[in-house]
Motif scaffolding. Structure first.
Motif, mmCIF file in Angstrom:
data_model
loop_
_atom_site.group_PDB
_atom_site.id
_atom_site.type_symbol
_atom_site.label_atom_id
_atom_site.label_comp_id
_atom_site.label_asym_id
_atom_site.label_seq_id
_atom_site.Cartn_x
_atom_site.Cartn_y
_atom_site.Cartn_z
ATOM 1 N N LEU A 1 3.032 -12.628 2.707
ATOM 2 C CA LEU A 1 2.782 -13.081 1.342
ATOM 3 C C LEU A 1 1.601 -12.345 0.719
ATOM 4 O O LEU A 1 1.595 -12.070 -0.484
ATOM 5 N N TYR A 2 0.599 -12.060 1.526
ATOM 6 C CA TYR A 2 -0.572 -11.338 1.016
ATOM 7 C C TYR A 2 -0.156 -9.986 0.449
ATOM 8 O O TYR A 2 -0.544 -9.614 -0.671
ATOM 9 N N TYR A 3 0.651 -9.255 1.197
ATOM 10 C CA TYR A 3 1.075 -7.931 0.735
ATOM 11 C C TYR A 3 2.049 -8.033 -0.438
ATOM 12 O O TYR A 3 2.052 -7.173 -1.329
ATOM 13 N N LYS A 4 2.864 -9.075 -0.448
ATOM 14 C CA LYS A 4 3.748 -9.271 -1.601
ATOM 15 C C LYS A 4 2.944 -9.545 -2.861
ATOM 16 O O LYS A 4 3.302 -9.073 -3.949
ATOM 17 N N ASN A 5 1.862 -10.317 -2.731
ATOM 18 C CA ASN A 5 1.036 -10.627 -3.895
ATOM 19 C C ASN A 5 0.268 -9.412 -4.397
ATOM 20 O O ASN A 5 -0.097 -9.357 -5.571
ATOM 21 N N GLY B 1 1.459 -6.600 -4.836
ATOM 22 C CA GLY B 1 2.339 -5.905 -5.775
ATOM 23 C C GLY B 1 2.779 -6.751 -6.956
ATOM 24 O O GLY B 1 3.554 -6.286 -7.788
ATOM 25 N N ALA B 2 2.243 -7.995 -7.034
ATOM 26 C CA ALA B 2 2.686 -8.897 -8.100
ATOM 27 C C ALA B 2 2.285 -8.385 -9.478
ATOM 28 O O ALA B 2 3.067 -8.436 -10.428
ATOM 29 N N ASP B 3 1.030 -7.889 -9.603
ATOM 30 C CA ASP B 3 0.565 -7.385 -10.897
ATOM 31 C C ASP B 3 1.425 -6.214 -11.374
ATOM 32 O O ASP B 3 1.752 -6.115 -12.559
ATOM 33 N N GLN B 4 1.780 -5.340 -10.439
ATOM 34 C CA GLN B 4 2.611 -4.196 -10.809
ATOM 35 C C GLN B 4 3.998 -4.651 -11.234
ATOM 36 O O GLN B 4 4.579 -4.107 -12.177
ATOM 37 N N ALA B 5 4.540 -5.676 -10.550
ATOM 38 C CA ALA B 5 5.864 -6.190 -10.900
ATOM 39 C C ALA B 5 5.857 -6.786 -12.303
ATOM 40 O O ALA B 5 6.811 -6.597 -13.077
#
Length: 381
Positions: free
Chosen positions: A32-36, A38-42
């Motif tokens: 989840l840490y690594y997914k988050n 990339g959240a801003d870029q998404a």
């Protein structure tokens, strides 16, 4: 019970599985840490895609149909009507809001982002109502507006539940991932040799001369298996909640969950969704463990039990994915409840009615297995 527990816990295979289960909590947090990250870029990519639907780059001379602002111009590059003027104003306002929304995302001002996004979605819906072209990169606007209004009314920060790192959201994430095929595999691996080992090691000869009935013997096995699995699963969820809450906060149990009912949708609080999904899943776990031990009693070979158990659980689900007609009967059969999340509100247009129907289905199948067990004990006696 203590004797059964000591036999089970001393099995090296079970200790390894428990270690992997504990490790999975921390692996999930790391994931989840690594997914988050990339959240801003998404978010930026999504907002940019909407902007690119509206505003052509400087000097663009291609087809007008690629950009919504160009569609409003006539052959003389002028607005064709008052309606076109209104649509243009609407689109320009959306462009400015896209920039503000991205800024709020970067600064982590979640309530402000919700307000800006709500205003932007309202303008996008107004654009459609005025007869504008459908949005290619924005769908379910009415659903998103209802979701945002729920958050604003309760002053709950916006988050993506699928990658939520806060305590309650992490529990939701774990349940959403564990309550699928993995939980059935874990039940099989934990207990496929729990009863068969008594036959393979000829312990049943020793038990035959003890002052204990077959019924009592099998009941102890079942109670311990259920206690170990549900207790262990609960401990893992509590561990995940504590670790996530310490690092990221608890989140809110009032966060909205979207329940789809045909062509409509309904929002319910997270606590309600979790309560009903978990209760269905617990009943499924009781059924799965009871079925596994029943197969163990009949087959008396560990590998045969594990194979038949996994086949009986997975084949119906695979067939359901391949043949749509099977989907119509999936609610009435217990094998399809590995993922209760997909079953919630699936039967009728009422969330509560669907839940109680499914509750009755799973309780009934558990009672059917109880009846089969009783018949087997009577034959043995």
């Amino acid at each position: 019970m203590i004797f059964e527990w000591k036999k089970w816990i001393k099995n090296p295979k079970n200790m390894i599985l428990i270690g992997f289960a504990l490790l999975s909590v921390f692996v999930s947090l790391t994931n989840l840490y690594y997914k988050n990250l990339g959240a801003d870029q998404a978010v930026f990519d999504h907002l940019k895609a909407i902007n690119d639907e509206i505003d052509p780059p400087q000097g663009y001379t291609g087809p007008k149909g690629n950009y919504k602002l160009l569609l409003l111009l006539d052959e003389n590059e002028e607005l064709s009507s008052n309606k076109a003027q209104e649509l243009q104003t609407n689109l320009v306002d959306i462009i400015y809001l896209l920039e503000d929304e991205h800024t709020a995302q970067l600064e982590k001002k979640w309530l402000e982002k919700t307000k800006i996004q709500t205003e932007r979605l309202t303008l996008q819906q107004k654009y459609l109502d005025l007869g504008g072209e459908p949005w290619r990169n924005e769908s379910n606007i009415a659903e998103q507006l209802a979701h945002n209004q729920w958050l604003l009314d309760r002053k709950i920060p916006m988050t993506n539940l699928d990658i939520g790192q806060q305590g309650f959201y992490f529990v939701y994430y774990l349940l959403d991932h564990w309550m699928n095929f993995l939980i059935v595999i874990m039940i099989g691996l934990f207990f496929f040799d729990f009863l068969t080992s008594e036959y393979e090691r000829k312990n049943y000869l020793f038990m035959a001369v003890q002052p204990i009935t077959n019924k009592r013997f099998f009941q102890r096995k079942y109670v311990l298996a259920v206690s170990v699995f549900i207790g262990g699963l609960t401990m893992l969820l509590v561990l995940g909640f504590i670790v996530a809450s310490v690092v990221h906060g608890t989140g809110s149990l009032m966060y909205p969950i979207t329940i789809y009912q045909g062509t409509t949708f309904k929002l319910i609080p997270l606590w309600n969704f979790l309560l009903q999904a978990i209760s269905l899943q617990l009943l499924f776990i009781l059924f799965a463990i009871s079925l596994l031990l029943l197969l163990s009693k009949w087959l008396k070979n560990a590998l045969e039990v594990l194979g038949l158990f996994l086949v009986s659980m997975f084949v119906p689900v695979i067939l359901e994915a391949l043949f749509s007609k099977i989907h119509a009967i999936s609610v009435s059969l217990p094998f399809f409840y590995m993922n209760t999340y997909s079953k919630v509100a699936e039967i009728s247009g009422s969330f509560s009615t669907s839940y109680f129907i499914q509750l009755v289905v799973l309780v009934s199948w558990n009672l059917i297995l109880v009846l089969i067990w009783r018949l087997n004990w009577r034959k043995k006696e």
